[in-house]
Motif scaffolding. Sequence first.
Motif, PDB file in Angstrom:
ATOM      1  N   VAL A 149       0.786  -1.335  -0.065  1.00  0.00           N
ATOM      2  CA  VAL A 149       0.064  -0.026  -0.030  1.00  0.00           C
ATOM      3  C   VAL A 149       0.858   1.184   0.012  1.00  0.00           C
ATOM      4  N   ASP A 150       2.208   1.108   0.406  1.00  0.00           N
ATOM      5  CA  ASP A 150       2.895   2.487   0.253  1.00  0.00           C
ATOM      6  C   ASP A 150       4.041   1.935  -0.605  1.00  0.00           C
ATOM      7  N   LEU A 181      -0.185   3.799 -14.113  1.00  0.00           N
ATOM      8  CA  LEU A 181      -1.690   4.375 -13.993  1.00  0.00           C
ATOM      9  C   LEU A 181      -1.407   5.832 -13.404  1.00  0.00           C
ATOM     10  N   PHE A 230      -2.542   0.206  -2.930  1.00  0.00           N
ATOM     11  CA  PHE A 230      -3.640   0.849  -2.391  1.00  0.00           C
ATOM     12  C   PHE A 230      -4.452   1.412  -3.232  1.00  0.00           C
ATOM     13  N   VAL A 231      -4.178   2.072  -4.509  1.00  0.00           N
ATOM     14  CA  VAL A 231      -5.295   2.270  -5.441  1.00  0.00           C
ATOM     15  C   VAL A 231      -5.517   0.901  -6.241  1.00  0.00           C
ATOM     16  N   ASN A 233      -6.147  -1.868  -4.548  1.00  0.00           N
ATOM     17  CA  ASN A 233      -7.106  -2.675  -3.883  1.00  0.00           C
ATOM     18  C   ASN A 233      -8.418  -1.763  -4.024  1.00  0.00           C
ATOM     19  N   VAL A 234      -8.407  -0.624  -3.859  1.00  0.00           N
ATOM     20  CA  VAL A 234      -9.632   0.428  -3.924  1.00  0.00           C
ATOM     21  C   VAL A 234     -10.355   0.103  -5.358  1.00  0.00           C
ATOM     22  N   LEU A 235      -9.537  -0.196  -6.470  1.00  0.00           N
ATOM     23  CA  LEU A 235     -10.197  -0.227  -7.838  1.00  0.00           C
ATOM     24  C   LEU A 235     -10.806  -1.509  -7.768  1.00  0.00           C
ATOM     25  N   LYS A 237     -12.272  -3.460  -5.356  1.00  0.00           N
ATOM     26  CA  LYS A 237     -13.376  -3.378  -4.388  1.00  0.00           C
ATOM     27  C   LYS A 237     -14.328  -2.550  -4.913  1.00  0.00           C
ATOM     28  N   PHE A 238     -13.879  -1.419  -5.686  1.00  0.00           N
ATOM     29  CA  PHE A 238     -14.865  -0.545  -6.203  1.00  0.00           C
ATOM     30  C   PHE A 238     -15.555  -1.259  -7.529  1.00  0.00           C
TER      31      PHE A 238
END
Lengths: 335, 335
Positions: A149-150, A181, A230-231, A233-235, A237-238
């Motif tokens: 994530v970092d 990205l 981080f990006v 994982n958010v993508l 799940k989104f």
Amino acid sequence: MTSERPVRIAVDAMGGDYAPSEVVKGAVEAARKGGVEILLVGDQAPVEEELKRIGGPALPIVPSEGKITEEEHPALAFRQKPRASVIVATGLVKAGRADAIVTIGSTGAAMAAATIILGLFEGLERPALGGPFLGLAPGTVVLDLGSNVDCRPSQLVSFAVLGSVFARFYLGTENPRVALLSVGAEEAKGNRQVREAIPLFRESGLNFVGNVEGMDLFTGRADVIVCDGFVGNVLVKFAEGLGAAMAGYIRKSLAGRLPDREVEELASSVWGLTNIARKTGGPLFGVNGLVVVGHGASRAEGVAGAIETARRCVELRLVEALRDELARVRERVKL
Amino acid sequence: MTSERPVRIAVDAMGGDYAPSEVVKGAVEAARKGGVEILLVGDQAPVEEELKRIGGPALPIVPSEGKITEEEHPALAFRQKPRASVIVATGLVKAGRADAIVTIGSTGAAMAAATIILGLFEGLERPALGGPFLGLAPGTVVLDLGSNVDCRPSQLVSFAVLGSVFARFYLGTENPRVALLSVGAEEAKGNRQVREAIPLFRESGLNFVGNVEGMDLFTGRADVIVCDGFVGNVLVKFAEGLGAAMAGYIRKSLAGRLPDREVEELASSVWGLTNIARKTGGPLFGVNGLVVVGHGASRAEGVAGAIETARRCVELRLVEALRDELARVRERVKL
């Protein structure tokens, strides 16, 4: 691995929402199809019972004790349950008794076991998660999807190398186009991480085609798209949430206008378009050994799919290719 | 602004893909509906011609020279074209001759004009972009959606305050639940930015409900979801791409199974569910004056929608509420 014997796969029989029954069933399916030897790793009694119930081939069982659940802290559980199925199964790979491990249990536990028992390629801090993650764009590899994530810019280059080798070997993409990205195609755009990564990507020898944007996960402008975990994982799940919401919307909108069965088919295919990784599992990238992780909600078919993924990765010598290429690029870019 | 006269809105007639014709048409529609006075800002001749062609009310024209396009660097264009429509229109707000500006031209240019001419609230570095961005979740406010790509944790708190005031005033949400977008609900998860922001959110006096994940943009677990502009921009564009791809899939899947018109309706409603902001525009957050930016591809209806958004924001005294609340929280948290 030698080419004289079939690929041998250690299956974590205790992991997943429907373990051990669906896992054992999936393993039996895979064994029947051939091309693999299966070692079932799990609590002896329940696994034996499932095997008997199914009435399939007498797969060998390697006994373990208990499992690590999604709720547990992976590193802590690793110490408290040294005989847990995922640990024993990973140990079989380390000992050369299996060519790969397949698990649909906790991803965190699989990553901890992989890191501690098998070790990571030089320069990595954690295994990376990735692969084609959308049914709408099955040829586009995205990573990292949630593990790191970092990230320092140099880690993004490592992900690009891993994704690029995977695209070439596993998907058969020639000279994969690699992209970062970002928030715009222009080099000056992007956050600091992306802007600092660009020169490293240029030096890497990768087929770097520049920056892409969120919509380019669908446009085929690149074969490998790199972002931090981080990006990613958010993508993921989104996309899952959006797919589920869309499926619900379609069910509601079409109810009574088409036969129920057709509505359901369309709704579930829409859902599936945003959830490809759930079907076949994917390797942990950057591990000195092959670990394939499938979705915890997989049924037998998903387990068999993950075993097939593992078999292909072993036969393609994916791990060796990933390691060699990363070492080559690290030499060039001084990551 | 006094309550005796209607809200006065400066409309950038030169911005957008179909300017000036669709913009003038939208402005005329809004003027006919009442409740607003419109000032059209643009090149005198073409705007006059459009007005004549439409045969609408004789809206006053404030002459400007040229426009700033999406392709130009905003700050540079600002110096080279000091009489461009968006600059003149923003100047009308600064001079008190208009209560708000509405533009569907370059967002970057609108932000540059807002920052330089109107100025930002204390503690902000750039205006923030945000609002409800998905038709599937019209009550969920997300920001920043693309302006601040590198954020300190304290900036995330500012976004939360702005989003919270917007949810309360504009959407009528009582005591909005505020959340940080992360990779898991647990506090220990998340990248450094999120982990460092958590204590500030706790001190802020906001109704902070913790961390949410990508799927929670649809689940209603929070009313205001905060992320940095890099993540927000990627999400917005990803949603647009996914919506477009889904619409295409639905067109293909349903062709011949339902009447063409019904297929098209469903496909375009699916597209619309991922693109709500395009319809009505949204304010730039953190500016000392009201700037409403709509999508460049808007037709007359979209322009009229953005004007209506601006009217409501002025009547709700949104800018004053945003500024007061941010100052209050900054005092408390020492941002």
